[in-house]
Design an enzyme around this catalytic site. Sequence first.
Site, PDB file in Angstrom:
ATOM      1  N   ASP A  50     -41.929  16.059 -30.143  1.00  0.00           N
ATOM      2  CA  ASP A  50     -41.888  15.188 -31.141  1.00  0.00           C
ATOM      3  C   ASP A  50     -40.715  14.507 -30.801  1.00  0.00           C
ATOM      4  O   ASP A  50     -39.811  14.093 -30.789  1.00  0.00           O
ATOM      5  CB  ASP A  50     -41.005  15.541 -33.118  1.00  0.00           C
ATOM      6  CG  ASP A  50     -40.773  13.920 -33.529  1.00  0.00           C
ATOM      7  OD1 ASP A  50     -42.279  14.006 -34.661  1.00  0.00           O
ATOM      8  OD2 ASP A  50     -39.928  13.478 -33.332  1.00  0.00           O
ATOM      9  N   TYR A  55     -38.018   5.830 -28.675  1.00  0.00           N
ATOM     10  CA  TYR A  55     -36.533   6.712 -28.537  1.00  0.00           C
ATOM     11  C   TYR A  55     -36.653   6.830 -26.481  1.00  0.00           C
ATOM     12  O   TYR A  55     -35.552   7.882 -25.540  1.00  0.00           O
ATOM     13  CB  TYR A  55     -36.576   8.802 -28.263  1.00  0.00           C
ATOM     14  CG  TYR A  55     -36.944   8.609 -29.677  1.00  0.00           C
ATOM     15  CD1 TYR A  55     -36.404   8.117 -30.577  1.00  0.00           C
ATOM     16  CD2 TYR A  55     -37.758  10.241 -29.876  1.00  0.00           C
ATOM     17  CE1 TYR A  55     -36.637   8.782 -31.849  1.00  0.00           C
ATOM     18  CE2 TYR A  55     -37.639   9.987 -31.569  1.00  0.00           C
ATOM     19  CZ  TYR A  55     -37.067   9.734 -32.248  1.00  0.00           C
ATOM     20  OH  TYR A  55     -37.401   9.848 -33.913  1.00  0.00           O
ATOM     21  N   LYS A  80     -44.054   8.041 -32.570  1.00  0.00           N
ATOM     22  CA  LYS A  80     -44.441   7.403 -33.148  1.00  0.00           C
ATOM     23  C   LYS A  80     -44.637   5.343 -32.827  1.00  0.00           C
ATOM     24  O   LYS A  80     -44.147   5.206 -32.155  1.00  0.00           O
ATOM     25  CB  LYS A  80     -43.044   7.476 -33.719  1.00  0.00           C
ATOM     26  CG  LYS A  80     -42.649   8.798 -34.589  1.00  0.00           C
ATOM     27  CD  LYS A  80     -41.481   8.317 -35.329  1.00  0.00           C
ATOM     28  CE  LYS A  80     -41.191  10.345 -35.379  1.00  0.00           C
ATOM     29  NZ  LYS A  80     -39.691  11.153 -33.751  1.00  0.00           N
ATOM     30  N   HIS A 114     -43.770   5.063 -37.889  1.00  0.00           N
ATOM     31  CA  HIS A 114     -41.569   5.301 -37.683  1.00  0.00           C
ATOM     32  C   HIS A 114     -41.440   5.030 -39.408  1.00  0.00           C
ATOM     33  O   HIS A 114     -40.518   5.893 -39.335  1.00  0.00           O
ATOM     34  CB  HIS A 114     -41.180   4.808 -36.368  1.00  0.00           C
ATOM     35  CG  HIS A 114     -40.214   5.801 -36.359  1.00  0.00           C
ATOM     36  ND1 HIS A 114     -39.830   5.780 -34.828  1.00  0.00           N
ATOM     37  CD2 HIS A 114     -39.220   6.181 -37.047  1.00  0.00           C
ATOM     38  CE1 HIS A 114     -38.659   6.061 -35.326  1.00  0.00           C
ATOM     39  NE2 HIS A 114     -38.272   6.773 -36.133  1.00  0.00           N
TER      40      HIS A 114
HETATM   41  N1  LIG Z   1     -38.591   9.436 -37.878  1.00  0.00           N
HETATM   42  C1  LIG Z   1     -37.098   9.435 -37.588  1.00  0.00           C
HETATM   43  O1  LIG Z   1     -36.913   7.955 -38.817  1.00  0.00           O
HETATM   44  C2  LIG Z   1     -35.967  10.354 -37.356  1.00  0.00           C
HETATM   45  C3  LIG Z   1     -34.424  10.221 -37.678  1.00  0.00           C
HETATM   46  C4  LIG Z   1     -33.932  11.397 -37.181  1.00  0.00           C
HETATM   47  C5  LIG Z   1     -34.355  12.304 -36.033  1.00  0.00           C
HETATM   48  N2  LIG Z   1     -35.477  12.525 -35.801  1.00  0.00           N
HETATM   49  C6  LIG Z   1     -36.543  13.328 -35.267  1.00  0.00           C
HETATM   50  O2  LIG Z   1     -35.772  14.548 -35.790  1.00  0.00           O
HETATM   51  C7  LIG Z   1     -35.269  15.479 -34.632  1.00  0.00           C
HETATM   52  C8  LIG Z   1     -34.554  15.813 -34.939  1.00  0.00           C
HETATM   53  O3  LIG Z   1     -33.006  15.263 -35.850  1.00  0.00           O
HETATM   54  P1  LIG Z   1     -31.698  14.681 -35.113  1.00  0.00           P
HETATM   55  O4  LIG Z   1     -31.879  14.914 -33.695  1.00  0.00           O
HETATM   56  O5  LIG Z   1     -31.458  13.486 -35.973  1.00  0.00           O
HETATM   57  O6  LIG Z   1     -30.588  16.041 -35.509  1.00  0.00           O
HETATM   58  P2  LIG Z   1     -30.661  17.140 -35.905  1.00  0.00           P
HETATM   59  O7  LIG Z   1     -31.289  18.336 -34.588  1.00  0.00           O
HETATM   60  O8  LIG Z   1     -30.160  17.752 -37.219  1.00  0.00           O
HETATM   61  O9  LIG Z   1     -29.243  17.800 -34.879  1.00  0.00           O
HETATM   62  C9  LIG Z   1     -28.949  17.176 -33.522  1.00  0.00           C
HETATM   63  C10 LIG Z   1     -27.810  17.496 -33.327  1.00  0.00           C
HETATM   64  O10 LIG Z   1     -27.474  19.013 -33.510  1.00  0.00           O
HETATM   65  C11 LIG Z   1     -26.809  19.752 -32.041  1.00  0.00           C
HETATM   66  N3  LIG Z   1     -26.946  21.288 -31.848  1.00  0.00           N
HETATM   67  C12 LIG Z   1     -28.956  21.350 -31.723  1.00  0.00           C
HETATM   68  N4  LIG Z   1     -28.827  22.471 -31.522  1.00  0.00           N
HETATM   69  C13 LIG Z   1     -27.124  23.237 -32.328  1.00  0.00           C
HETATM   70  C14 LIG Z   1     -27.128  24.104 -32.204  1.00  0.00           C
HETATM   71  N5  LIG Z   1     -27.977  25.898 -32.184  1.00  0.00           N
HETATM   72  N6  LIG Z   1     -25.881  24.402 -32.938  1.00  0.00           N
HETATM   73  C15 LIG Z   1     -25.011  23.428 -32.669  1.00  0.00           C
HETATM   74  N7  LIG Z   1     -25.723  22.103 -32.800  1.00  0.00           N
HETATM   75  C16 LIG Z   1     -26.477  22.310 -32.390  1.00  0.00           C
HETATM   76  C17 LIG Z   1     -27.516  18.954 -30.709  1.00  0.00           C
HETATM   77  O11 LIG Z   1     -26.583  18.788 -29.847  1.00  0.00           O
HETATM   78  P3  LIG Z   1     -27.613  19.461 -28.330  1.00  0.00           P
HETATM   79  O12 LIG Z   1     -27.967  18.426 -28.006  1.00  0.00           O
HETATM   80  O13 LIG Z   1     -25.819  19.048 -27.703  1.00  0.00           O
HETATM   81  O14 LIG Z   1     -27.541  20.872 -28.696  1.00  0.00           O
HETATM   82  C18 LIG Z   1     -27.705  17.164 -31.600  1.00  0.00           C
HETATM   83  O15 LIG Z   1     -26.374  16.808 -31.570  1.00  0.00           O
HETATM   84  C19 LIG Z   1     -34.356  14.103 -33.587  1.00  0.00           C
HETATM   85  O16 LIG Z   1     -34.637  13.964 -32.233  1.00  0.00           O
HETATM   86  C20 LIG Z   1     -36.129  13.145 -33.977  1.00  0.00           C
HETATM   87  O17 LIG Z   1     -37.235  13.789 -32.978  1.00  0.00           O
HETATM   88  C21 LIG Z   1     -36.888  11.071 -36.908  1.00  0.00           C
END
Ligand SMILES: NC(=O)c1ccc[n+]([C@@H]2O[C@H](COP(=O)([O-])OP(=O)(O)OC[C@H]3O[C@@H](n4cnc5c(N)ncnc54)[C@H](OP(=O)(O)O)[C@@H]3O)[C@@H](O)[C@H]2O)c1
Length: 278
Positions: A50, A55, A80, A114
């Site tokens: 994704d 990004y 997106k 998005h």
């Molecule tokens: N459509 C939208 O508006 C929108 C908004 C936000 C996100 N997204 C999508 O959703 C995806 C995921 O959401 P997100 O990136 O916001 O946050 P998330 O997946 O909830 O959390 C990511 C964070 O958690 C850490 N992490 C990952 N695995 C871990 C584990 N096993 N143990 C401890 N910490 C861990 C990562 O650090 P490390 O990388 O250092 O492991 C990073 O700091 C995004 O990458 C994006 O593709 C979309």
Amino acid sequence: MRISHTTPGGSEEYVHEIPQFGLGVFLMTDPGECRKAVLAALDAGYNHIDTARVYTNEDEVGEAIKESGVSRDSVFVTTKLRRTHATGYDEVLEHCQKSLELLDTDYIDLYLVHAPPEDPEHRAPVWKGMEYCLEQGWVKAIGVSNYGPAHLESMREYASYLPSVNQVEFNPWLQRPHLVQATKDVGAEVMAYSPLARGHKVGDPKLVEIAERLGCTPAQVAIKFCYDEGCITIPKSSNPSRIVENIKSLDIDISSEMDSIKGLECNYVSGWDPTTEP
Ligand SMILES: NC(=O)c1ccc[n+]([C@@H]2O[C@H](COP(=O)([O-])OP(=O)(O)OC[C@H]3O[C@@H](n4cnc5c(N)ncnc54)[C@H](OP(=O)(O)O)[C@@H]3O)[C@@H](O)[C@H]2O)c1
């Protein structure tokens, strides 16, 4: 998982399979970071990435897929339309073509708006542009992200094909039953972003206790919860060992703790929330 576009008349068209688990690549902006993470993920068995124009790493996603040697049709790519680009029909076509070029691919599996275009007047022409991309085969499925119940409902007035997916923040601390129902009402699946609340909640003492009882990590509990609630789940990690840890959550049975996990709900928004905008 199966996704499809429901017409306002109720029939289903453009049926497509989507892997229910994938790697999110938000905030992977250091040169090479996204490429390395995608390579590690594909090696660990992920088959869904994704990304988004905003990004600024669609090029690295495309490079990693090519470098991995896996065939294009064995990886599902979601990207997106950037909110600032969501201003009209022609802009959608132009930016879809640009994403295809950056990803260096013939098609995008799932293309999302998005967030609801800031000017409500732009929402219908933007969606018409998305439908054109679908009809041309540039994208295999279209959807939205950060659309609230009112945004989804108003799509019935202008959509020929309702969205296949609504990507929204969803995790144990933000379970959004009303938004989930509104998404299902237009025939779309929920795609759970920030399943770890951007990492803010991985140390939540109640989650840690649940994980100890289950014999897994806290992150695995949160990820499997989103998955078991039926959401397409896309945790982000740039760390190869966490990339493996996160996909291994799919093998964990959390059913005995479902009530305690549901009890973590506290309406916590970790990032932004355009779903409530007018
Ligand atoms: N459509 C939208 O508006 C929108 C908004 C936000 C996100 N997204 C999508 O959703 C995806 C995921 O959401 P997100 O990136 O916001 O946050 P998330 O997946 O909830 O959390 C990511 C964070 O958690 C850490 N992490 C990952 N695995 C871990 C584990 N096993 N143990 C401890 N910490 C861990 C990562 O650090 P490390 O990388 O250092 O492991 C990073 O700091 C995004 O990458 C994006 O593709 C979309």
